[in-house]
Write an enzyme that holds these catalytic residues in place. Structure first.
Site, PDB file in Angstrom:
ATOM      1  N   HIS A 265     -24.810  20.297   4.376  1.00  0.00           N
ATOM      2  CA  HIS A 265     -25.269  19.236   3.380  1.00  0.00           C
ATOM      3  C   HIS A 265     -23.816  19.144   2.523  1.00  0.00           C
ATOM      4  O   HIS A 265     -23.177  17.869   2.212  1.00  0.00           O
ATOM      5  CB  HIS A 265     -26.153  19.629   2.257  1.00  0.00           C
ATOM      6  CG  HIS A 265     -26.372  18.680   1.181  1.00  0.00           C
ATOM      7  ND1 HIS A 265     -27.385  17.547   0.973  1.00  0.00           N
ATOM      8  CD2 HIS A 265     -25.859  18.406   0.103  1.00  0.00           C
ATOM      9  CE1 HIS A 265     -27.481  17.111   0.007  1.00  0.00           C
ATOM     10  NE2 HIS A 265     -26.208  17.570  -0.847  1.00  0.00           N
ATOM     11  N   GLU A 266     -23.104  20.139   1.852  1.00  0.00           N
ATOM     12  CA  GLU A 266     -22.070  20.305   1.052  1.00  0.00           C
ATOM     13  C   GLU A 266     -20.933  19.874   1.823  1.00  0.00           C
ATOM     14  O   GLU A 266     -20.031  19.445   1.570  1.00  0.00           O
ATOM     15  CB  GLU A 266     -21.841  21.713   0.318  1.00  0.00           C
ATOM     16  CG  GLU A 266     -23.146  21.947  -0.388  1.00  0.00           C
ATOM     17  CD  GLU A 266     -23.441  21.069  -1.608  1.00  0.00           C
ATOM     18  OE1 GLU A 266     -22.616  20.171  -1.882  1.00  0.00           O
ATOM     19  OE2 GLU A 266     -24.551  21.000  -1.849  1.00  0.00           O
ATOM     20  N   HIS A 269     -20.405  16.278   1.883  1.00  0.00           N
ATOM     21  CA  HIS A 269     -19.858  15.799   0.756  1.00  0.00           C
ATOM     22  C   HIS A 269     -18.259  16.015   0.860  1.00  0.00           C
ATOM     23  O   HIS A 269     -17.653  15.069   0.531  1.00  0.00           O
ATOM     24  CB  HIS A 269     -20.354  16.693  -0.369  1.00  0.00           C
ATOM     25  CG  HIS A 269     -21.584  16.024  -1.241  1.00  0.00           C
ATOM     26  ND1 HIS A 269     -21.946  14.874  -1.444  1.00  0.00           N
ATOM     27  CD2 HIS A 269     -22.845  16.752  -1.223  1.00  0.00           C
ATOM     28  CE1 HIS A 269     -23.140  14.795  -1.774  1.00  0.00           C
ATOM     29  NE2 HIS A 269     -23.710  15.821  -1.801  1.00  0.00           N
TER      30      HIS A 269
END
Ligand code: ZN
Length: 504
Positions: A265-266, A269
């Site tokens: 997820h990160e 980003h």
């Protein structure tokens, strides 16, 4: 001659430097800082914000904006220069209504609030946190009062995270999403026994998990020369320009999915920040514009890739090899089904894709009630628990599993939550378009080859940074504003596969 445009750029470069410095302090606070550092850190962050805000809202910025606009001379509205003037103008118009002291105090209270939240959450003590939430709400209301150009108080806050998005639009999208999700969740619940997430639970030494996480994020595009990964209580990502991207994750020795999918997820980003054109660096365009689009990236990598059938074929043999024991014989289908098990649960960040949206709807509703003064802070846990029971059919055992679970309110980030669910919707739209453009995408992912998707996203989304708003970007990429249907189609197809159902 473009003298004034260059001067505007130089001024924005210094302001961006100050913002990056603040991001570095915030990163440090959540990864490295000893607990007692909180008080002085809050002052440092507030001082930086005071200087940055003053410099940004000054009349000189306004003068440069007017002069630079004159120099654009019919430049294409999609050009870097035109976008710079447009975006800075919009932010300047908004920021200059806010007194510098208030901007600094919001930054200071957010920093102090986070430290208080970490303690309150560890002690399961909402009352200890209540004064900080009260303070943040009071500041948010004062912030809202700076504006008379929005339809409702919540619009002011939402606009900071997704410019131009209105509460009424979100309500309409969420009503549609809720109406689509509830029957799917109901149908799946009747066949809950078909899916077993047993393989995710066991003993998984953290050092081995680190190895798995590194392998996966490196496939995605993590590069040690320009990235770091560290540990944090609440995983996050931050970019100090495209060549210094920081991501975090957290580890659970008994549940490897937590670290793995948080890291994916990160990293999603991070890829956004790393993929922004170098021409936009040290300008306000050099970072993602809307958090909804940002979240579409992280959620796509985490769920559509990470929890997809194709990539499960890459993960399963490595998990079996690295951990052995209870997962020595793990196969792709068992992993795929385990990581997509739908079950109403208390913690948003651990929620499956079907129930996730309901967690956001709950926060979106409570935040509006809080900001409008209809819900006093002391009654927040009770209101949370009652609504949770209504939406999920579950009792909330304690505040750490309820109103205290998320960092956002402690940091003054009210209006942020909707962007998570909007991000899912946008991810659905982009995912469909990426597949239409690349018919072999699933096969590539199944072979562990993720660069095709990454480069498609870089070309269509990342490189533009903050040049376009969410509607503008979606119009360019998929030719349609934000919509619910593609995400719901994706989710129904996946859960039909996982649960061997033919979902409505
Ligand atoms: Zn995220």
């Amino acid at each position: 001659m473009r003298n004034e445009l260059d001067q505007l750029r130089s001024r924005m470069a210094e302001i961006t430097d100050l913002r990056n410095t603040a991001h570095l302090l915030e990163w440090d606070q959540q990864t490295m800082m000893p607990p007692r550092g909180g008080a002085s850190r809050a002052e440092s962050i507030a001082t930086l914000e005071r200087i940055r805000h003053d410099m940004f809202v000054s009349a000189e910025t306004g003068r440069l904006l007017d002069a630079a606009a004159g120099e654009l001379d019919g430049a294409d509205s999609a050009s870097d220069d035109a976008a710079l003037v447009r975006v800075v103008r919009r932010r300047w118009d908004k920021a200059r209504r806010v007194p510098t002291e208030l901007a600094a105090e919001i930054a200071r209270a957010g920093s102090i609030g986070q430290e208080a939240w970490v303690r309150a959450r560890a002690n399961n003590d909402f009352d200890a946190f209540a004064p900080y939430l009260t303070r943040n709400l009071e500041l948010a209301r004062r912030y809202v009062d700076c504006f008379d150009t929005f339809d409702c108080p919540y619009d002011v806050l939402l606009d900071d995270f997704d410019p131009g998005m209105a509460t009424a639009d979100v309500t309409r999208l969420f009503d549609e999403l809720k109406a689509a999700l509830v029957p799917v969740i109901g149908e799946v619940a009747q066949h809950a026994d078909r899916v077993d997430d047993g393989p995710l639970h066991g003993t998984f030494p953290v050092e081995r998990q680190r190895q798995l996480v590194f392998e996966v994020v490196e496939r995605m595009g993590f590069d040690r020369a320009g990235w770091r990964i560290d540990d944090a209580v609440h995983p996050f990502a931050t970019g100090l320009g495209s060549q210094d991207v920081r991501i975090t994750t957290r580890w659970d020795e008994h549940f490897f999915a937590s670290a793995l999918f948080s890291a994916m997820h990160e990293c999603g980003h991070g890829l956004y920040e790393a993929g922004i054109d170098s021409s936009l660096q040290r300008t306000p365009l050099g970072s993602g514009e809307s958090l909804s689009v940002h979240e579409s990236q992280s959620r796509m990598w985490e769920n559509m890739v990470g929890r997809g059938r194709a990539f499960s074929g890459v993960l399963a043999p490595r998990i079996a090899e690295l951990f052995g024991g209870s997962v020595a014989d793990l196969d792709a289908t068992s992993l795929y089904r385990a990581v997509n098990r739908v079950e109403p649960s208390h913690i948003r960040v651990e929620a499956d894709e079907a129930t996730y949206g309901l967690h956001i709807v709950l926060r979106f509703e409570l935040e509006q009630e809080m900001i409008e003064g209809r819900l006093p802070v002391a009654e927040v846990p009770e209101a949370w628990d009652a609504r949770f029971k209504e939406y999920f059919g579950l009792e909330v055992p304690d505040p750490a599993h309820g109103a205290l679970q998320d960092v956002h309110w402690s940091a003054g980030l009210i209006g942020y939550f909707p962007t998570y669910a909007l991000g899912n919707l946008i991810a659905g739209q982009l995912w469909e378009k990426a597949h239409a453009d690349m018919p072999d995408l699933e096969a590539a992912i199944g072979a562990g080859e993720l660069s095709g998707l990454r480069e498609w996203l870089r070309e269509n989304v990342h490189r533009h940074g903050a040049k376009f708003s969410t509607p503008e970007l979606l119009q360019r990429v998929v030719g349609h504003p934000i919509e619910v249907a593609p995400f719901v189609r994706y989710l129904r197809a996946k859960l039909s596969d996982v649960y061997e159902l033919d979902l409505p």
